[in-house]
Design a protein around this motif. Sequence first.
Motif, PDB file in Angstrom:
ATOM      1  N   ASP A 146       0.832  -1.215   0.000  1.00 11.55           N
ATOM      2  CA  ASP A 146       0.000   0.000   0.000  1.00 11.55           C
ATOM      3  C   ASP A 146       0.860   1.257   0.000  1.00 11.55           C
ATOM      4  O   ASP A 146       0.517   2.259  -0.626  1.00 11.55           O
ATOM      5  CB  ASP A 146      -0.915   0.025   1.231  1.00 11.55           C
ATOM      6  N   LEU A 147       1.971   1.208   0.714  1.00 13.41           N
ATOM      7  CA  LEU A 147       2.874   2.354   0.816  1.00 13.41           C
ATOM      8  C   LEU A 147       4.309   1.854   0.724  1.00 13.41           C
ATOM      9  O   LEU A 147       4.698   0.934   1.430  1.00 13.41           O
ATOM     10  CB  LEU A 147       2.676   3.084   2.157  1.00 13.41           C
ATOM     11  N   LEU A 148       5.078   2.466  -0.157  1.00 11.18           N
ATOM     12  CA  LEU A 148       6.501   2.147  -0.291  1.00 11.18           C
ATOM     13  C   LEU A 148       7.285   3.375   0.150  1.00 11.18           C
ATOM     14  O   LEU A 148       7.049   4.479  -0.341  1.00 11.18           O
ATOM     15  CB  LEU A 148       6.843   1.801  -1.740  1.00 11.18           C
ATOM     16  N   ILE A 149       8.196   3.181   1.098  1.00 12.88           N
ATOM     17  CA  ILE A 149       9.026   4.277   1.596  1.00 12.88           C
ATOM     18  C   ILE A 149      10.463   4.022   1.166  1.00 12.88           C
ATOM     19  O   ILE A 149      11.027   2.976   1.462  1.00 12.88           O
ATOM     20  CB  ILE A 149       8.946   4.396   3.132  1.00 12.88           C
ATOM     21  N   ILE A 150      11.024   4.987   0.482  1.00 16.25           N
ATOM     22  CA  ILE A 150      12.434   4.935   0.084  1.00 16.25           C
ATOM     23  C   ILE A 150      13.113   6.081   0.810  1.00 16.25           C
ATOM     24  O   ILE A 150      12.865   7.251   0.519  1.00 16.25           O
ATOM     25  CB  ILE A 150      12.595   5.074  -1.443  1.00 16.25           C
ATOM     26  N   ASP A 151      13.945   5.749   1.773  1.00 15.90           N
ATOM     27  CA  ASP A 151      14.593   6.751   2.619  1.00 15.90           C
ATOM     28  C   ASP A 151      16.006   7.011   2.135  1.00 15.90           C
ATOM     29  O   ASP A 151      16.740   6.086   1.803  1.00 15.90           O
ATOM     30  CB  ASP A 151      14.602   6.243   4.064  1.00 15.90           C
ATOM     31  N   VAL A 200      10.139  -0.473 -10.620  1.00 18.21           N
ATOM     32  CA  VAL A 200       9.252  -0.462  -9.459  1.00 18.21           C
ATOM     33  C   VAL A 200       8.422   0.818  -9.443  1.00 18.21           C
ATOM     34  O   VAL A 200       7.203   0.783  -9.257  1.00 18.21           O
ATOM     35  CB  VAL A 200      10.045  -0.620  -8.142  1.00 18.21           C
ATOM     36  N   ILE A 201       9.066   1.951  -9.658  1.00 12.86           N
ATOM     37  CA  ILE A 201       8.356   3.229  -9.661  1.00 12.86           C
ATOM     38  C   ILE A 201       7.323   3.253 -10.790  1.00 12.86           C
ATOM     39  O   ILE A 201       6.184   3.692 -10.594  1.00 12.86           O
ATOM     40  CB  ILE A 201       9.348   4.405  -9.771  1.00 12.86           C
ATOM     41  N   SER A 202       7.688   2.770 -11.954  1.00 12.45           N
ATOM     42  CA  SER A 202       6.763   2.750 -13.090  1.00 12.45           C
ATOM     43  C   SER A 202       5.560   1.863 -12.813  1.00 12.45           C
ATOM     44  O   SER A 202       4.425   2.221 -13.142  1.00 12.45           O
ATOM     45  CB  SER A 202       7.471   2.250 -14.352  1.00 12.45           C
ATOM     46  N   MET A 213       3.859   6.399  -2.427  1.00 15.36           N
ATOM     47  CA  MET A 213       5.286   6.325  -2.120  1.00 15.36           C
ATOM     48  C   MET A 213       5.684   7.555  -1.325  1.00 15.36           C
ATOM     49  O   MET A 213       5.167   8.647  -1.549  1.00 15.36           O
ATOM     50  CB  MET A 213       6.120   6.277  -3.398  1.00 15.36           C
ATOM     51  N   ILE A 214       6.612   7.352  -0.417  1.00 13.21           N
ATOM     52  CA  ILE A 214       7.281   8.444   0.277  1.00 13.21           C
ATOM     53  C   ILE A 214       8.761   8.274  -0.033  1.00 13.21           C
ATOM     54  O   ILE A 214       9.327   7.189   0.171  1.00 13.21           O
ATOM     55  CB  ILE A 214       7.055   8.396   1.797  1.00 13.21           C
TER      56      ILE A 214
END
Length: 94
Positions: free
Chosen positions: A9-14, A32-34, A42-43
């Motif tokens: 549901d939510l992908l976080i890339i720190d 993945v982003i596409s 996404m955050i």
Amino acid sequence: MQKLLVSQDLLIIDELGFVPLSKTGAELLFEVISQRYERGSMIITSNLPFDEWTEVFGSERLTGAILDRLTHHVHILEMNGESFRLRESRKAKS
């Protein structure tokens, strides 16, 4: 792994950009982003302005494609100021 990342549901890339990506790594992240584009939230955090992301992804074309997807339907929060980690470190030394 890619299916798992896309299905969340939510992908976080720190700290995107802290370490430059290999060509393969940049291409996989683009995939993945596409795949998540307009399908999942996404955050992404980064200390780099967008104009320096080419150094991370190694290609102007790939960077442009990533930014095109990331900046459509987006809320950009730009935070400036002292790092809370640095502030806490200074307090601990006092």
